[in-house]
Design a protein around this motif. Structure first.
Motif, PDB file in Angstrom:
ATOM      1  N   GLY A 139     -12.234 -11.273  -7.872  1.00 60.23           N
ATOM      2  CA  GLY A 139     -11.650 -12.298  -7.010  1.00 60.23           C
ATOM      3  C   GLY A 139     -10.346 -11.833  -6.397  1.00 60.23           C
ATOM      4  O   GLY A 139      -9.563 -11.136  -7.042  1.00 60.23           O
ATOM      5  N   ASP A 140     -10.111 -12.217  -5.138  1.00 61.70           N
ATOM      6  CA  ASP A 140      -8.866 -11.886  -4.444  1.00 61.70           C
ATOM      7  C   ASP A 140      -8.056 -13.164  -4.281  1.00 61.70           C
ATOM      8  O   ASP A 140      -8.498 -14.097  -3.614  1.00 61.70           O
ATOM      9  CB  ASP A 140      -9.162 -11.267  -3.071  1.00 61.70           C
ATOM     10  CG  ASP A 140      -9.652  -9.826  -3.201  1.00 61.70           C
ATOM     11  OD1 ASP A 140     -10.519  -9.573  -4.054  1.00 61.70           O
ATOM     12  OD2 ASP A 140      -9.159  -8.971  -2.446  1.00 61.70           O
ATOM     13  N   LEU A 141      -6.853 -13.186  -4.874  1.00 67.41           N
ATOM     14  CA  LEU A 141      -6.063 -14.409  -4.964  1.00 67.41           C
ATOM     15  C   LEU A 141      -4.825 -14.365  -4.068  1.00 67.41           C
ATOM     16  O   LEU A 141      -4.042 -13.413  -4.127  1.00 67.41           O
ATOM     17  CB  LEU A 141      -5.618 -14.617  -6.421  1.00 67.41           C
ATOM     18  CG  LEU A 141      -4.705 -15.807  -6.695  1.00 67.41           C
ATOM     19  CD1 LEU A 141      -5.437 -17.133  -6.446  1.00 67.41           C
ATOM     20  CD2 LEU A 141      -4.177 -15.752  -8.132  1.00 67.41           C
ATOM     21  N   ARG A 148      -6.516  -6.045  -0.009  1.00 69.31           N
ATOM     22  CA  ARG A 148      -7.661  -6.959   0.074  1.00 69.31           C
ATOM     23  C   ARG A 148      -8.627  -6.277   0.990  1.00 69.31           C
ATOM     24  O   ARG A 148      -8.204  -5.596   1.929  1.00 69.31           O
ATOM     25  CB  ARG A 148      -7.279  -8.336   0.631  1.00 69.31           C
ATOM     26  CG  ARG A 148      -6.686  -8.282   2.043  1.00 69.31           C
ATOM     27  CD  ARG A 148      -5.781  -9.470   2.292  1.00 69.31           C
ATOM     28  NE  ARG A 148      -5.217  -9.497   3.620  1.00 69.31           N
ATOM     29  CZ  ARG A 148      -3.984  -9.085   3.920  1.00 69.31           C
ATOM     30  NH1 ARG A 148      -3.216  -8.539   2.992  1.00 69.31           N
ATOM     31  NH2 ARG A 148      -3.524  -9.185   5.144  1.00 69.31           N
ATOM     32  N   CYS A 149      -9.932  -6.393   0.779  1.00 60.92           N
ATOM     33  CA  CYS A 149     -10.858  -5.793   1.721  1.00 60.92           C
ATOM     34  C   CYS A 149     -10.741  -6.577   3.029  1.00 60.92           C
ATOM     35  O   CYS A 149     -10.539  -7.789   3.029  1.00 60.92           O
ATOM     36  CB  CYS A 149     -12.284  -5.758   1.171  1.00 60.92           C
ATOM     37  SG  CYS A 149     -13.006  -7.340   0.746  1.00 60.92           S
ATOM     38  N   ASP A 150     -10.812  -5.856   4.146  1.00 61.58           N
ATOM     39  CA  ASP A 150     -10.546  -6.507   5.435  1.00 61.58           C
ATOM     40  C   ASP A 150     -11.410  -5.888   6.518  1.00 61.58           C
ATOM     41  O   ASP A 150     -11.821  -4.731   6.419  1.00 61.58           O
ATOM     42  CB  ASP A 150      -9.062  -6.361   5.796  1.00 61.58           C
ATOM     43  CG  ASP A 150      -8.737  -4.928   6.186  1.00 61.58           C
ATOM     44  OD1 ASP A 150      -8.855  -4.597   7.375  1.00 61.58           O
ATOM     45  OD2 ASP A 150      -8.393  -4.127   5.294  1.00 61.58           O
ATOM     46  N   ALA A 196     -14.315 -14.742  -3.479  1.00 57.22           N
ATOM     47  CA  ALA A 196     -15.268 -13.991  -4.306  1.00 57.22           C
ATOM     48  C   ALA A 196     -15.678 -12.771  -3.484  1.00 57.22           C
ATOM     49  O   ALA A 196     -16.458 -12.874  -2.543  1.00 57.22           O
ATOM     50  CB  ALA A 196     -16.469 -14.850  -4.665  1.00 57.22           C
ATOM     51  N   CYS A 197     -15.102 -11.618  -3.837  1.00 54.37           N
ATOM     52  CA  CYS A 197     -15.183 -10.400  -3.020  1.00 54.37           C
ATOM     53  C   CYS A 197     -16.634  -9.977  -2.742  1.00 54.37           C
ATOM     54  O   CYS A 197     -17.463 -10.005  -3.652  1.00 54.37           O
ATOM     55  CB  CYS A 197     -14.453  -9.265  -3.744  1.00 54.37           C
ATOM     56  SG  CYS A 197     -14.380  -7.732  -2.796  1.00 54.37           S
ATOM     57  N   PRO A 198     -16.918  -9.572  -1.485  1.00 60.42           N
ATOM     58  CA  PRO A 198     -18.284  -9.098  -1.182  1.00 60.42           C
ATOM     59  C   PRO A 198     -18.650  -7.836  -1.956  1.00 60.42           C
ATOM     60  O   PRO A 198     -19.819  -7.436  -1.972  1.00 60.42           O
ATOM     61  CB  PRO A 198     -18.238  -8.835   0.330  1.00 60.42           C
ATOM     62  CG  PRO A 198     -16.801  -8.641   0.659  1.00 60.42           C
ATOM     63  CD  PRO A 198     -16.056  -9.540  -0.296  1.00 60.42           C
ATOM     64  N   GLY A 199     -17.667  -7.226  -2.618  1.00 57.26           N
ATOM     65  CA  GLY A 199     -17.962  -6.049  -3.460  1.00 57.26           C
ATOM     66  C   GLY A 199     -18.557  -6.422  -4.807  1.00 57.26           C
ATOM     67  O   GLY A 199     -18.908  -5.529  -5.589  1.00 57.26           O
ATOM     68  N   CYS A 203     -15.360 -10.057   4.517  1.00 56.46           N
ATOM     69  CA  CYS A 203     -14.340  -9.406   3.702  1.00 56.46           C
ATOM     70  C   CYS A 203     -13.402 -10.483   3.148  1.00 56.46           C
ATOM     71  O   CYS A 203     -13.275 -11.567   3.728  1.00 56.46           O
ATOM     72  CB  CYS A 203     -13.511  -8.433   4.543  1.00 56.46           C
ATOM     73  SG  CYS A 203     -14.391  -6.946   5.017  1.00 56.46           S
ATOM     74  N   CYS A 204     -12.714 -10.160   2.042  1.00 56.77           N
ATOM     75  CA  CYS A 204     -11.799 -11.147   1.446  1.00 56.77           C
ATOM     76  C   CYS A 204     -10.768 -11.629   2.455  1.00 56.77           C
ATOM     77  O   CYS A 204     -10.413 -12.806   2.480  1.00 56.77           O
ATOM     78  CB  CYS A 204     -11.119 -10.558   0.213  1.00 56.77           C
ATOM     79  SG  CYS A 204     -12.278 -10.364  -1.167  1.00 56.77           S
ATOM     80  N   HIS A 205     -10.266 -10.734   3.309  1.00 52.67           N
ATOM     81  CA  HIS A 205      -9.268 -11.138   4.309  1.00 52.67           C
ATOM     82  C   HIS A 205      -9.814 -12.253   5.197  1.00 52.67           C
ATOM     83  O   HIS A 205      -9.123 -13.246   5.464  1.00 52.67           O
ATOM     84  CB  HIS A 205      -8.874  -9.919   5.154  1.00 52.67           C
ATOM     85  CG  HIS A 205      -7.938 -10.245   6.272  1.00 52.67           C
ATOM     86  ND1 HIS A 205      -6.580 -10.334   6.097  1.00 52.67           N
ATOM     87  CD2 HIS A 205      -8.166 -10.523   7.583  1.00 52.67           C
ATOM     88  CE1 HIS A 205      -6.012 -10.645   7.258  1.00 52.67           C
ATOM     89  NE2 HIS A 205      -6.955 -10.761   8.171  1.00 52.67           N
TER      90      HIS A 205
HETATM   91 ZN   LIG Z   1     -12.662  -8.100  -1.313  1.00 58.15          ZN
END
Ligand SMILES: [Zn+2]
Length: 286
Positions: A80-82, A150-152, A238-241, A168-170
């Motif tokens: 998770g990216d917070l 963060r993935c973007d 919830a990261c796509p990774g 992406c999380c961004h």
């Molecule tokens: Zn991500």
């Protein structure tokens, strides 16, 4: 990344390398959280809100000062990216870089998530972590980093030769914040910032210094828990990774939901007072 040297090393190269490092920010003067008081408060609480963050999406949540919140892994391994903001002022937001400088590359119980300048105060304190057993592994990796960003979609576009990916999380955080606060995506995007990578297992390659990741050790039932020091607006992607074992910025990885639960203690932590913003006078010597 360090390329192969193009010339000979000086004669005293080894002596120079042998100089021991010192801690950049000796934190002896840092105000420490009263973990015993926080433990006392969390021993008797009631849940006041709960939500599920769908895979490859983000959701926002509010946590009043003095409440606790818990990010959980309810199904399968998932990162998770917070993001965190002051609920009353989106300009005050989590400062990953200074948090890293103060607490190190990966956070654990007792560490704080600090806000940026000119505020620089603890926004949240980590009170429990079911992955605290992991420590640092043989690769120097650990969980809950403040080294990634963060993935973007911009980096993805750059590295994939023009690829367009929107989960992406961004982008997830941008959409969630826009929805929560009635902002346009462009307005919301400006408030999205570097994250705490919850459950992500990362480190640096010892030879090249490159940022590395590996399958998260998180399993269903694990959680990372925080105490809100000020009124917070949070956003969790919830990261796509998925478990970030191989890649992100695609729909390839197996992804799972994350949970957020908010708890109100029946009695506030004894002696706790909401932190004030930095006491620096902001004159900058002018
Ligand atoms: Zn991500």
């Amino acid at each position: 990344m360090k390329p192969a040297p193009r010339g000979p090393a000086p004669e005293d190269a080894e002596a120079r390398r042998a100089v021991p490092p010192v801690i950049c920010y000796p934190v002896a003067g840092l105000p420490l959280p009263d973990l015993a008081a926080l433990d006392e408060a969390r021993a008797d609480w009631e849940m006041t809100a709960a939500l599920l963050v769908p895979p490859r999406e983000a959701r926002t949540f509010d946590v009043p000062a003095g409440h606790f919140f818990r990010i959980g892994c309810p199904e399968g391994a998932q990162v998770g990216d917070l993001n965190l903001w002051n609920a009353a002022d989106l300009a005050e937001r989590f400062y990953s870089g200074k948090t890293r400088a103060l607490h190190g590359t990966h956070l654990g119980r007792g560490d704080r998530m600090w806000s940026g300048f000119p505020y620089l105060r603890p926004m949240a304190t980590i009170t429990a972590d079911t992955l605290d057993w992991y420590g640092f592994d043989a690769y120097g990796c650990s969980v809950h980093d403040v080294i990634g960003t963060r993935c973007d979609p911009y980096t993805h576009c750059l590295l994939s030769g023009g690829g367009q990916y929107h989960h992406c999380c961004h982008s997830n955080l941008t959409r969630a914040l826009a929805e929560a606060r009635g902002l346009t995506p462009r307005e919301a995007e400006a408030a999205v910032h570097d994250v705490l990578n919850v459950f992500m297992c990362t480190g640096f390659d010892r030879a090249t210094g490159q940022y590395v990741m590996k399958a998260s050790p998180v399993r269903a039932g694990d959680y990372l828990e925080f105490f809100a020091e000020i009124d917070l607006l949070g956003a969790l992607s919830a990261c796509p990774g998925g478990d970030c074992s191989a890649e992100h910025s695609s729909d390839t990885a197996a992804c799972h939901p994350l949970s957020v639960e908010v708890f109100c203690p029946r009695v506030a932590p004894p002696g706790w007072v909401a932190p004030k913003v930095s006491g620096y006078d902001r004159s900058h010597g002018w």
